[in-house]
Design an enzyme around this catalytic site. Structure first.
Site, PDB file in Angstrom:
ATOM      1  N   ASP A  32       0.871  -1.179   0.000  1.00  0.00           N
ATOM      2  CA  ASP A  32       0.000   0.000   0.000  1.00  0.00           C
ATOM      3  C   ASP A  32       0.911   1.233   0.000  1.00  0.00           C
ATOM      4  O   ASP A  32       1.661   1.460   0.946  1.00  0.00           O
ATOM      5  CB  ASP A  32      -0.908  -0.006   1.234  1.00  0.00           C
ATOM      6  N   ARG A  84      -0.721  14.278  14.000  1.00  0.00           N
ATOM      7  CA  ARG A  84       0.043  14.064  12.765  1.00  0.00           C
ATOM      8  C   ARG A  84       0.205  15.383  12.024  1.00  0.00           C
ATOM      9  O   ARG A  84      -0.756  16.151  11.868  1.00  0.00           O
ATOM     10  CB  ARG A  84      -0.660  13.070  11.838  1.00  0.00           C
TER      11      ARG A  84
END
Length: 408
Positions: free
Chosen positions: A198, A372
């Protein structure tokens, strides 16, 4: 401890060889996007491309536009553009459906190719959707298969002759850690296993060489560092050596060898076209094409160098100015092991992300306690790093609050 102030970062921006790309994005003046690893900013050219597609191609030519404007070819032409970014020769990447659907297709195809092997090996910290898809395939499509979850570091040791396919994220969605693609591919191939990667958090910001690394299969999304817009279609990669034999479970009409013959029985198209299913999501696809075209104009070496520098500076400042307030850095300290985002841990992460947003700094929460910061090198400036850490330091100092209130 560094004594660098804001002028140091302003000077870095003045010397930045990628600075001109920022002007090609439609960015608001009152916000700083630090979540490009979740949703990239819109290129200015996207508005004109969408307008032309709707007002001229669709409005004027209607159904004929599928052929006169190459609409039907876009899944493979845009796929080849992505292929160039990820180190794949033409004819191995196609665009369409979501990343999850593409993962489902390729995982089913891998198990079919590996008949007789039962195990799907993955990392227990892999992106949840990838885990769900793997479990769903084993339960509903290949009931003889079993999904084994292990720590990423033990993947090589867990490989054996029963492993059909390994499913991994190249860059960890939480921490930004990069897994060694070439090494894992070699170890898997040594026991006859395939690897399905991925690339959602790496394509467009981390150098990739799928062909050189002898990659088998890969998927990725178009709305992060490729700046294709919300809901942009995903893409999938199949190595040329696997294309003649791979089969997919969603055998729609556009994956047929001759879709407009309208045959009652399915015959897979030759090449990467056999992995398509239904009509391409045209408006989303042309928006993705604009994002990829802009990304592809940047020198990959400069993109990687700036990405590493932005994350390095953020980590340095976080260690100096945020650590005293209880923030710790989860991302790898070695640039070669780190993707394009930085993860901080703090017990009051939810409140901190919300407070940052009120001051115009758009970061992301990953429950329960991660912040994040996606530092997209084409539109994030060095001074944005300084300003965002300064804002977060002030928020922590002014109102530390009760961390218990932030737990879900």
């Amino acid at each position: 401890m560094t004594t660098r102030g804001r002028p140091f970062y302003e000077a870095l921006d003045a010397q930045d060889e990628l600075a001109a790309f920022r002007d090609e994005f439609d960015l608001p003046d009152d916000r700083v996007f630090l979540n490009g690893n979740s949703l990239g900013a819109p290129p200015k050219s996207t508005w004109d491309r969408l307008s032309r597609t709707v007002r001229q191609e669709w409005h004027q030519d209607m159904n004929a536009a599928w052929w006169t404007h190459g609409w039907l070819d876009l899944p493979t032409t845009v796929g080849d553009r992505i292929g160039h970014l990820v180190g794949a020769a033409p004819g191995q990447v196609v665009v369409g459906e979501s990343t999850s659907v593409n993962l489902f297709k390729l995982l089913c195809g891998a198990l079919q190719l590996q008949s007789g092997r039962r195990t799907v090996l993955t990392d227990h910290d892999n992106f949840p959707s990838d885990l769900y898809i793997a479990d769903g395939v084993a339960h509903h499509v290949h009931p003889g298969a079993q999904v084994t979850r292990v720590d990423a570091d033990t993947i090589p040791d867990a490989l054996d002759e029963d492993v059909a396919v390994v499913v991994l994220s190249h860059v960890d969605y939480r921490t930004g850690r990069i897994l060694p693609m070439n090494e894992i591919n070699k170890r898997a191939h040594a026991v006859g296993s395939l690897v399905l990667w991925d690339l959602s958090h790496s394509a467009g910001v981390v150098p990739l060489a799928l062909d050189t690394d002898d990659t088998d299969l890969a998927v990725g999304c178009g709305y992060k560092y490729l700046n294709g817009g919300p809901g942009a279609p995903g893409y999938l990669y199949v190595s040329t050596r696997l294309l003649p034999d791979i089969q997919q479970p969603i055998t729609g009409w556009l994956g047929h060898a001759a879709p407009f013959s309208f045959e009652a029985d399915y015959r897979p198209a030759p090449g990467i076209g056999r992995l398509t299913t239904g009509c391409p999501p045209l408006l989303s696809l042309v928006a993705l094409d604009e994002g990829i075209s802009l990304t592809a104009r940047a020198d990959p070496a400069l993109v990687r160098a700036k990405s590493s520098a932005l994350t390095e500076l953020f980590i340095e400042l976080a260690g100096e100015r945020l650590a005293p307030h209880g923030c710790s850095v989860l991302s790898p300290r070695t640039p070669a092991h780190r993707g394009g985002h930085v993860a901080l841990r703090h017990r009051a992460a939810r409140r901190l992300v919300e407070r940052l947003a009120t001051e115009g700094y758009m970061a992301e929460l990953r429950v329960p306690d991660l912040l994040r910061f996606g530092l997209s090198p084409l539109f994030v400036r060095y001074v944005d790093v300084w300003d965002s850490v300064t804002a977060l330091e002030r928020i922590l100092a002014d109102a530390p609050g009760d961390p218990a209130e932030d737990q879900p």
